[in-house]
Scaffold this motif. Sequence first.
Motif, mmCIF file in Angstrom:
data_model
loop_
_atom_site.group_PDB
_atom_site.id
_atom_site.type_symbol
_atom_site.label_atom_id
_atom_site.label_comp_id
_atom_site.label_asym_id
_atom_site.label_seq_id
_atom_site.Cartn_x
_atom_site.Cartn_y
_atom_site.Cartn_z
ATOM 1 N N LEU A 95 -35.079 61.210 -51.667
ATOM 2 C CA LEU A 95 -35.260 62.633 -52.052
ATOM 3 C C LEU A 95 -33.855 63.130 -52.589
ATOM 4 O O LEU A 95 -33.689 63.748 -53.613
ATOM 5 C CB LEU A 95 -36.296 63.464 -51.563
ATOM 6 N N LEU A 96 -33.087 62.855 -51.373
ATOM 7 C CA LEU A 96 -31.676 63.382 -51.509
ATOM 8 C C LEU A 96 -30.817 62.024 -51.907
ATOM 9 O O LEU A 96 -30.331 61.428 -50.957
ATOM 10 C CB LEU A 96 -31.260 63.782 -49.987
ATOM 11 N N LEU A 97 -30.943 61.775 -52.996
ATOM 12 C CA LEU A 97 -30.194 60.366 -53.703
ATOM 13 C C LEU A 97 -28.569 60.285 -53.279
ATOM 14 O O LEU A 97 -28.028 59.574 -52.881
ATOM 15 C CB LEU A 97 -30.485 60.396 -54.945
ATOM 16 N N GLU A 98 -27.967 61.705 -53.458
ATOM 17 C CA GLU A 98 -26.485 61.759 -53.162
ATOM 18 C C GLU A 98 -26.229 61.352 -51.987
ATOM 19 O O GLU A 98 -25.154 60.639 -51.417
ATOM 20 C CB GLU A 98 -26.139 63.179 -53.589
ATOM 21 N N GLN A 99 -27.001 62.014 -50.895
ATOM 22 C CA GLN A 99 -26.815 61.829 -49.442
ATOM 23 C C GLN A 99 -27.132 60.124 -49.132
ATOM 24 O O GLN A 99 -26.259 59.655 -48.347
ATOM 25 C CB GLN A 99 -27.884 62.637 -48.535
ATOM 26 N N ALA A 100 -28.038 59.686 -49.688
ATOM 27 C CA ALA A 100 -28.364 58.080 -49.399
ATOM 28 C C ALA A 100 -27.149 57.317 -50.074
ATOM 29 O O ALA A 100 -26.764 56.166 -49.556
ATOM 30 C CB ALA A 100 -29.720 57.738 -50.152
ATOM 31 N N GLU A 101 -26.634 57.741 -51.282
ATOM 32 C CA GLU A 101 -25.576 57.084 -51.771
ATOM 33 C C GLU A 101 -24.118 56.973 -50.789
ATOM 34 O O GLU A 101 -23.328 56.135 -50.711
ATOM 35 C CB GLU A 101 -25.075 57.550 -53.092
ATOM 36 N N LEU A 102 -24.317 58.101 -50.126
ATOM 37 C CA LEU A 102 -22.900 58.386 -49.112
ATOM 38 C C LEU A 102 -23.019 57.519 -48.023
ATOM 39 O O LEU A 102 -22.264 56.975 -47.569
ATOM 40 C CB LEU A 102 -22.853 59.979 -48.845
ATOM 41 N N PHE A 103 -24.309 57.448 -47.586
ATOM 42 C CA PHE A 103 -24.703 56.527 -46.570
ATOM 43 C C PHE A 103 -24.420 55.154 -46.884
ATOM 44 O O PHE A 103 -23.518 54.237 -46.016
ATOM 45 C CB PHE A 103 -26.045 56.628 -45.924
ATOM 46 N N CYS A 104 -24.657 54.607 -47.996
ATOM 47 C CA CYS A 104 -24.439 53.288 -48.495
ATOM 48 C C CYS A 104 -22.755 53.195 -48.428
ATOM 49 O O CYS A 104 -22.292 52.117 -48.056
ATOM 50 C CB CYS A 104 -24.885 53.095 -49.790
ATOM 51 N N ASP A 105 -22.063 54.068 -49.060
ATOM 52 C CA ASP A 105 -20.552 54.060 -49.260
ATOM 53 C C ASP A 105 -20.073 54.028 -47.892
ATOM 54 O O ASP A 105 -19.184 52.935 -47.639
ATOM 55 C CB ASP A 105 -20.371 55.285 -49.932
ATOM 56 N N ASP A 106 -20.587 54.666 -46.864
ATOM 57 C CA ASP A 106 -20.072 54.575 -45.523
ATOM 58 C C ASP A 106 -20.445 53.211 -44.662
ATOM 59 O O ASP A 106 -19.349 52.381 -44.230
ATOM 60 C CB ASP A 106 -20.602 55.544 -44.486
ATOM 61 N N VAL A 107 -21.483 52.457 -44.976
ATOM 62 C CA VAL A 107 -21.776 51.233 -44.721
ATOM 63 C C VAL A 107 -21.039 50.270 -45.241
ATOM 64 O O VAL A 107 -20.315 49.095 -44.628
ATOM 65 C CB VAL A 107 -23.207 50.838 -44.843
ATOM 66 N N ARG A 108 -20.656 50.228 -46.573
ATOM 67 C CA ARG A 108 -19.646 49.447 -47.215
ATOM 68 C C ARG A 108 -18.409 49.535 -46.840
ATOM 69 O O ARG A 108 -17.882 48.260 -46.493
ATOM 70 C CB ARG A 108 -19.705 49.953 -48.934
ATOM 71 N N ARG A 109 -17.817 50.735 -46.308
ATOM 72 C CA ARG A 109 -16.578 50.854 -46.010
ATOM 73 C C ARG A 109 -16.390 49.887 -44.446
ATOM 74 O O ARG A 109 -15.390 49.577 -44.157
ATOM 75 C CB ARG A 109 -16.167 52.299 -45.853
ATOM 76 N N LEU A 110 -17.486 50.359 -43.824
ATOM 77 C CA LEU A 110 -17.425 49.422 -42.430
ATOM 78 C C LEU A 110 -17.261 48.148 -42.454
ATOM 79 O O LEU A 110 -16.864 47.378 -41.797
ATOM 80 C CB LEU A 110 -18.779 50.332 -41.487
ATOM 81 N N LEU A 111 -18.201 47.511 -43.621
ATOM 82 C CA LEU A 111 -18.447 46.202 -43.653
ATOM 83 C C LEU A 111 -17.049 45.688 -44.095
ATOM 84 O O LEU A 111 -16.782 44.418 -43.879
ATOM 85 C CB LEU A 111 -19.382 45.685 -44.615
ATOM 86 N N VAL A 112 -15.967 46.534 -44.412
ATOM 87 C CA VAL A 112 -14.822 46.109 -44.762
ATOM 88 C C VAL A 112 -14.019 45.260 -43.688
ATOM 89 O O VAL A 112 -13.188 44.512 -43.598
ATOM 90 C CB VAL A 112 -13.927 46.891 -45.343
ATOM 91 N N TYR A 113 -14.316 45.986 -42.430
ATOM 92 C CA TYR A 113 -13.806 45.626 -41.150
ATOM 93 C C TYR A 113 -14.532 44.158 -40.615
ATOM 94 O O TYR A 113 -13.935 43.975 -39.504
ATOM 95 C CB TYR A 113 -13.594 46.641 -40.186
ATOM 96 N N LYS A 114 -15.154 43.619 -41.057
ATOM 97 C CA LYS A 114 -16.253 42.565 -40.381
ATOM 98 C C LYS A 114 -15.421 41.358 -39.999
ATOM 99 O O LYS A 114 -15.545 40.695 -39.022
ATOM 100 C CB LYS A 114 -17.224 42.128 -41.303
ATOM 101 N N ARG A 115 -14.040 41.166 -40.539
ATOM 102 C CA ARG A 115 -13.276 40.174 -40.189
ATOM 103 C C ARG A 115 -12.262 40.538 -39.373
ATOM 104 O O ARG A 115 -11.390 39.661 -38.563
ATOM 105 C CB ARG A 115 -12.722 39.329 -41.219
ATOM 106 N N LEU A 116 -12.032 41.849 -38.834
ATOM 107 C CA LEU A 116 -11.118 42.426 -38.251
ATOM 108 C C LEU A 116 -11.504 43.111 -36.718
ATOM 109 O O LEU A 116 -10.711 43.102 -35.740
ATOM 110 C CB LEU A 116 -10.303 43.729 -39.083
#
Length: 520
Positions: free
Chosen positions: A201-222
Motif C-alpha cells: 500500500l505504501l509503495l514509496e516506503q517499500a522502494e526505500l526499504f529495497c534501496d537500503d537493502v541494495r546499499r547494504l549488499l554493496v558491502y558483502k565482500r567488505l
Amino acid sequence: MAIKLNKDESLFRNELIFTADAKAVNIDNTLVNLFMLLKHNGIRPKQRARAGSNSFIDLETLKRVFSKLEEEGSIKGFNDNPDAAELWMRSNLVNMVYRGNLDKEKISSLRPIHLESYRVRNAANTRDYNTADQVYLMLGANPTVREDLKSFLMEGWDQTTSKINSGNHLDVDSLGLLHIIKNVKPGFLESSSSLNQIQPLLLEQAELFCDDVRRLLVYKRLIPRNVLIDYLKTITSFHLSIYIQKLIHTLPKMVEKGNDTVRADWNIVVDATDDFESKIARISAEDADTLSNNVYDYIKATFQINAALRRLKLDKTNSDNLRRAMELLKEKPQDFEIYFETQWDNLYSTLDEEDKDLISDMVKYEDTYFDRYIELILKARGNYQFRYHMQLFDNLSQKNNERGFLAQGRGRKHPRRYVLGTRLLETLVQILVLESDGSNFQTRTLSIEELIQNIRDRYGIIINGLAEDRFKDADLNTHLAFKENVEAFKLKLRQIGFYNDLSDAYILQRIRPRYELNVQ
C-alpha cells in the motif's frame, strides 16, 4: 458486554493493508520465515509433522548430529571440547525462547544467518505472525534486490546437489549451520497458500526499504557476513516499524479521500541524548503520544475497509479490491445503508436489554447504520487491537534496545519517546555514506549537517528541527533542546567510530566511512 461478532466481522488483519497480525513479534522469527518465503518464491510450505521422539529439536539432538559428523570426518574437535561446543551452539547457532531459564528454555530455530536456516526449527516457537509476508511484499517493489538478497543468503550452498560448495569463504557459524542441514530432508509439504502478489500500500516506503537493502549488499565482500546480516536484521525491523507508523498516520486519510494516493507526510523527533529528563525528550515523547492517539482511527479505518470488502463480496488477494472498497466508502450507493442496517440489526438483536441501552447511548450521535455498525465492532474489538498494536509497535521499534528507535522508562514520568540506538545509527550511517553514479556505489565523507539532513529527508527522522515548519515559532527552550540534541548526536557518532573532531577546522570535521569503496 458480550457482542457476538461472526468470524469475518471480528477479523482485523487485511493483507491489502498490512499482512501482519498485531502480536508480540520477534524479528529473528521474521527473518527465519522470510528466508523460507524467499526460498519458495512467496509460498509458505507446511512443515511435515514428525512422530515420536523426533518431534522436537533440542540441543541434545544437535550434539548427536555434530558427533555423527565428526565420525564421518566432516568436522574435528567437537567431542574433545564438549563445553566449548555447547557454548558455541547456544550463543552463535540457535535462537531460543526463555533463554537462560534452564527449566523452560527451548530451541526455536537455527539463527537466521543462511537461507537454509529455516529447515531446522520448531514451528510453534518460530511464529512470525505474518510479518515475513510483509517484508517479502516490500522486497517485491524491486525484484532485482530480492534476488540479490536471496543469492547472498544462499552463498556456500549448492541448491542443485544439496551440498556445501567447496572453496567457499563462509564464516564458521554458517558452515556449522550448513553441516547440520546437509543431511536433513526439507521436511516440508508444498502448500497451495501462496503469498499473493499484492502491491504494498505504501509503495514509496517499500522502494526505500529495497534501496537500503541494495546499499547494504554493496558491502558483502567488505563486511563479515554475520555483521552484515545483523545490519539487515536491524534495517528490516526499522522499516517495518516506519511502515506501520506511516500506515497509522495515512490510512484514515485514505478512507476519507476515497483513494490510496495520499502521501505519507510523516516525521518524528528523536532524542539522541539518552536522557529521560532532557529538553528534547519531551518533544520526542509528544510525537510518540501522537502515534498512540492515532492508532484508534487506524483501527476504525481498517474495520471500515473490511466491512466494505464484505459488502462488495471481494477477497483480500488483489490490490484493486482495496481501491474499490475505498471508493465505495467515499461514494456510497443507495443500497449501501440497507445492507448495513441489516448487519446492525443482526448484532443489536443479540444483546441483552441492559446492553442495548448502553449501545444505543453510545451510538446516538452516529447518523448512519454503517457508522453504528462500525462503532459496535470497535466496542467489541477496539481495545484488544489497540493493546496489541502498541505491543507490535514496541517490538518492531526494538524498544529499549540498541537496534531500535524507541525507549520507555518504568514510570509514567518516562513515557514512550523516540530515540536513536547506536547499532541502528551505525547501520544508517553505513547506508548514507554510499552514493551512486547510477550503476555503481562509492563511499564519501559527510558533514554533520549533511548527515542530519539526509536522515531527515530519507526517513523522516528529525534530529535538528529548527528548520521545520512546525517549529518555526519555537521558543528558547526548543532551540536549546535541538542544540543539545545535535551535540548528543555527535557524541553517539564518536562512540561508534564515525566521527572525530580532533581539529578545530570545521572543514575537517567529517563523517568518515568505515569501509572504503571507490569506483576504479
